[in-house]
Motif scaffolding. Structure first.
Motif, PDB file in Angstrom:
ATOM      1  N   LEU A 102      40.557  30.541 -20.566  1.00 12.11           N
ATOM      2  CA  LEU A 102      39.519  29.973 -21.431  1.00 12.11           C
ATOM      3  C   LEU A 102      38.898  31.057 -22.299  1.00 12.11           C
ATOM      4  O   LEU A 102      38.657  30.845 -23.504  1.00 12.11           O
ATOM      5  N   TYR A 103      38.645  32.226 -21.717  1.00 13.40           N
ATOM      6  CA  TYR A 103      38.031  33.312 -22.479  1.00 13.40           C
ATOM      7  C   TYR A 103      38.966  33.800 -23.590  1.00 13.40           C
ATOM      8  O   TYR A 103      38.525  34.047 -24.714  1.00 13.40           O
ATOM      9  N   ALA A 104      40.246  33.897 -23.283  1.00 18.23           N
ATOM     10  CA  ALA A 104      41.201  34.380 -24.286  1.00 18.23           C
ATOM     11  C   ALA A 104      41.469  33.345 -25.366  1.00 18.23           C
ATOM     12  O   ALA A 104      41.917  33.699 -26.466  1.00 18.23           O
ATOM     13  N   SER A 105      41.190  32.059 -25.095  1.00 20.82           N
ATOM     14  CA  SER A 105      41.466  31.014 -26.080  1.00 20.82           C
ATOM     15  C   SER A 105      40.576  31.120 -27.306  1.00 20.82           C
ATOM     16  O   SER A 105      40.789  30.407 -28.290  1.00 20.82           O
ATOM     17  N   ARG A 106      39.573  32.003 -27.276  1.00 21.00           N
ATOM     18  CA  ARG A 106      38.723  32.156 -28.457  1.00 21.00           C
ATOM     19  C   ARG A 106      39.532  32.618 -29.663  1.00 21.00           C
ATOM     20  O   ARG A 106      39.169  32.337 -30.807  1.00 21.00           O
ATOM     21  N   HIS A 107      40.636  33.345 -29.415  1.00 26.75           N
ATOM     22  CA  HIS A 107      41.489  33.770 -30.523  1.00 26.75           C
ATOM     23  C   HIS A 107      42.091  32.566 -31.231  1.00 26.75           C
ATOM     24  O   HIS A 107      42.195  32.547 -32.463  1.00 26.75           O
ATOM     25  N   VAL A 108      42.480  31.552 -30.469  1.00 29.16           N
ATOM     26  CA  VAL A 108      43.051  30.338 -31.069  1.00 29.16           C
ATOM     27  C   VAL A 108      41.970  29.578 -31.828  1.00 29.16           C
ATOM     28  O   VAL A 108      42.210  29.077 -32.932  1.00 29.16           O
ATOM     29  N   VAL A 109      40.774  29.490 -31.257  1.00 26.66           N
ATOM     30  CA  VAL A 109      39.677  28.782 -31.922  1.00 26.66           C
ATOM     31  C   VAL A 109      39.342  29.453 -33.250  1.00 26.66           C
ATOM     32  O   VAL A 109      39.128  28.782 -34.271  1.00 26.66           O
ATOM     33  N   LEU A 110      39.313  30.783 -33.263  1.00 28.88           N
ATOM     34  CA  LEU A 110      39.029  31.497 -34.503  1.00 28.88           C
ATOM     35  C   LEU A 110      40.125  31.260 -35.535  1.00 28.88           C
ATOM     36  O   LEU A 110      39.840  31.110 -36.727  1.00 28.88           O
ATOM     37  N   ARG A 114      39.607  29.526 -39.215  1.00 28.71           N
ATOM     38  CA  ARG A 114      39.958  30.135 -40.499  1.00 28.71           C
ATOM     39  C   ARG A 114      40.733  29.171 -41.393  1.00 28.71           C
ATOM     40  O   ARG A 114      40.735  29.321 -42.616  1.00 28.71           O
ATOM     41  N   ILE A 115      41.418  28.210 -40.785  1.00 29.09           N
ATOM     42  CA  ILE A 115      42.192  27.238 -41.563  1.00 29.09           C
ATOM     43  C   ILE A 115      41.326  26.045 -41.960  1.00 29.09           C
ATOM     44  O   ILE A 115      41.306  25.627 -43.121  1.00 29.09           O
ATOM     45  N   VAL A 116      40.584  25.502 -41.000  1.00 25.70           N
ATOM     46  CA  VAL A 116      39.855  24.252 -41.231  1.00 25.70           C
ATOM     47  C   VAL A 116      38.628  24.459 -42.102  1.00 25.70           C
ATOM     48  O   VAL A 116      38.375  23.681 -43.031  1.00 25.70           O
ATOM     49  N   LEU A 117      37.843  25.515 -41.810  1.00 26.30           N
ATOM     50  CA  LEU A 117      36.589  25.694 -42.539  1.00 26.30           C
ATOM     51  C   LEU A 117      36.790  25.887 -44.042  1.00 26.30           C
ATOM     52  O   LEU A 117      36.060  25.269 -44.837  1.00 26.30           O
ATOM     53  N   PRO A 118      37.739  26.712 -44.495  1.00 25.10           N
ATOM     54  CA  PRO A 118      37.952  26.797 -45.947  1.00 25.10           C
ATOM     55  C   PRO A 118      38.359  25.466 -46.568  1.00 25.10           C
ATOM     56  O   PRO A 118      37.936  25.134 -47.675  1.00 25.10           O
ATOM     57  N   LEU A 119      39.194  24.687 -45.853  1.00 29.93           N
ATOM     58  CA  LEU A 119      39.605  23.386 -46.393  1.00 29.93           C
ATOM     59  C   LEU A 119      38.405  22.453 -46.521  1.00 29.93           C
ATOM     60  O   LEU A 119      38.235  21.769 -47.530  1.00 29.93           O
ATOM     61  N   LEU A 120      37.555  22.414 -45.483  1.00 26.42           N
ATOM     62  CA  LEU A 120      36.369  21.571 -45.549  1.00 26.42           C
ATOM     63  C   LEU A 120      35.413  22.050 -46.633  1.00 26.42           C
ATOM     64  O   LEU A 120      34.824  21.247 -47.364  1.00 26.42           O
ATOM     65  N   SER A 171      53.899  26.904 -42.814  1.00 24.59           N
ATOM     66  CA  SER A 171      53.661  28.086 -41.973  1.00 24.59           C
ATOM     67  C   SER A 171      52.272  28.685 -42.185  1.00 24.59           C
ATOM     68  O   SER A 171      51.733  29.338 -41.292  1.00 24.59           O
ATOM     69  N   LYS A 172      51.677  28.466 -43.360  1.00 29.80           N
ATOM     70  CA  LYS A 172      50.336  29.012 -43.591  1.00 29.80           C
ATOM     71  C   LYS A 172      49.295  28.335 -42.710  1.00 29.80           C
ATOM     72  O   LYS A 172      48.179  28.849 -42.550  1.00 29.80           O
ATOM     73  N   TYR A 173      49.640  27.167 -42.141  1.00 24.34           N
ATOM     74  CA  TYR A 173      48.723  26.471 -41.255  1.00 24.34           C
ATOM     75  C   TYR A 173      48.984  26.810 -39.786  1.00 24.34           C
ATOM     76  O   TYR A 173      48.059  27.130 -39.041  1.00 24.34           O
ATOM     77  N   TRP A 174      50.252  26.726 -39.366  1.00 26.89           N
ATOM     78  CA  TRP A 174      50.521  26.964 -37.949  1.00 26.89           C
ATOM     79  C   TRP A 174      50.726  28.445 -37.633  1.00 26.89           C
ATOM     80  O   TRP A 174      50.621  28.853 -36.473  1.00 26.89           O
ATOM     81  N   GLY A 175      50.995  29.280 -38.661  1.00 33.92           N
ATOM     82  CA  GLY A 175      51.209  30.708 -38.416  1.00 33.92           C
ATOM     83  C   GLY A 175      50.017  31.392 -37.759  1.00 33.92           C
ATOM     84  O   GLY A 175      50.165  32.057 -36.726  1.00 33.92           O
ATOM     85  N   PRO A 176      48.795  31.260 -38.316  1.00 32.53           N
ATOM     86  CA  PRO A 176      47.633  31.898 -37.672  1.00 32.53           C
ATOM     87  C   PRO A 176      47.372  31.380 -36.256  1.00 32.53           C
ATOM     88  O   PRO A 176      46.949  32.140 -35.385  1.00 32.53           O
ATOM     89  N   VAL A 177      47.617  30.068 -36.037  1.00 32.59           N
ATOM     90  CA  VAL A 177      47.399  29.508 -34.699  1.00 32.59           C
ATOM     91  C   VAL A 177      48.390  30.116 -33.705  1.00 32.59           C
ATOM     92  O   VAL A 177      48.030  30.478 -32.582  1.00 32.59           O
ATOM     93  N   GLY A 180      47.317  33.557 -32.905  1.00 35.68           N
ATOM     94  CA  GLY A 180      46.202  33.531 -31.961  1.00 35.68           C
ATOM     95  C   GLY A 180      46.663  33.262 -30.547  1.00 35.68           C
ATOM     96  O   GLY A 180      46.147  33.838 -29.586  1.00 35.68           O
ATOM     97  N   LEU A 181      47.639  32.355 -30.392  1.00 29.46           N
ATOM     98  CA  LEU A 181      48.177  32.072 -29.060  1.00 29.46           C
ATOM     99  C   LEU A 181      48.835  33.309 -28.458  1.00 29.46           C
ATOM    100  O   LEU A 181      48.670  33.588 -27.260  1.00 29.46           O
ATOM    101  N   LEU A 182      49.588  34.041 -29.268  1.00 31.45           N
ATOM    102  CA  LEU A 182      50.247  35.252 -28.769  1.00 31.45           C
ATOM    103  C   LEU A 182      49.223  36.292 -28.331  1.00 31.45           C
ATOM    104  O   LEU A 182      49.377  36.940 -27.290  1.00 31.45           O
ATOM    105  N   ILE A 183      48.168  36.468 -29.129  1.00 32.02           N
ATOM    106  CA  ILE A 183      47.118  37.423 -28.769  1.00 32.02           C
ATOM    107  C   ILE A 183      46.425  36.992 -27.479  1.00 32.02           C
ATOM    108  O   ILE A 183      46.157  37.808 -26.593  1.00 32.02           O
TER     109      ILE A 183
END
Length: 230
Positions: A102-110, A114-120, A171-177, A180-183
């Protein structure tokens, strides 16, 4: 930035109490290494990292951009020091140890943010703000550019399947996610490895203390037996 009250990170390692005391004044940050209560090393820096060396000990220290301690660990084993009890760092450490995934999942949330907030943000801007702005009309001159005779190259076209093109284009959408999962996965592995090393160090210290107590008791009993024989 003003002067902050000194605070200490602690670690019991190889039968010794290690402490790193942190303080700051202005833009300068200071870290001091203490062994059994005695200061053995000190470093002051305006950067974001420092390395304390003394008596075969090497401690790596890092600060965040707000001046908070982000790393304090032994360089050789990667065992982290304990933050001061009750501090924000201590609460985060408890969460990381209790729920590492759960603690490491913050990388995925971030990454998702980065993808959703600019679109909104762009959607709100173009829907509500842009139509209300009185944008001036700028006359753009027409320029008659010369025609350049580019060579006509007949490049082969690769018949990529439709699903491959869709993956590449998105890929510009799923690439950062994915990044984040790898990190996050790598952080979970590192935390588990450090926890195992820390547990091994603690059990070693406990074994040394038990052996010392046993030897003292044995020597005391031997002395008493000798006195009784006399």
């Amino acid at each position: 930035m003003g002067t902050k009250t000194p605070f200490r990170y602690t670690l019991d390692h190889d039968g010794r109490r290690l402490e790193v005391e942190f303080s700051s004044a202005g833009l300068a940050s200071t870290a001091r290494l203490l062994v059994a209560g005695e200061q053995v090393a000190e470093q002051t820096t305006r950067g974001d990292s420092a390395t304390l060396r003394a008596e075969g000990i090497k401690v790596e220290v890092r600060w965040g951009w707000l001046g908070q301690v982000t790393r304090c660990e032994l360089r050789s084993s990667g065992i982290a020091f304990d933050p001061p009890p009750g501090s924000r760092a201590a609460r985060l450490l408890e969460l990381a140890e209790a729920r590492p995934t759960l603690y490491a999942s913050r990388h995925v949330v971030l990454a998702v943010g980065r993808i959703v907030l600019p679109l909104l943000g762009l959607g709100v801007l173009f829907r509500f703000v842009a139509p209300a702005l009185p944008l001036p009309s700028i006359p753009v001159p027409e320029v008659d550019l010369p025609s350049i005779p580019w060579p006509d190259l007949d490049l082969p076209s690769i018949p990529w399947p439709g699903w491959v093109r869709a993956i590449i284009e998105s890929s510009k959408y799923w690439g950062p996610v994915l990044f984040g999962l790898l990190i996050a996965a790598d952080e979970v592995r590192k935390r588990r490895r450090k926890a195992a090393a820390r547990a091994g160090s603690a059990s070693s210290d406990a074994g040394d203390n038990t052996t010392s107590t046993t030897n003292s008791t044995t020597n005391s009993n031997s002395g008493n037996s000798a006195d009784n024989e006399r």
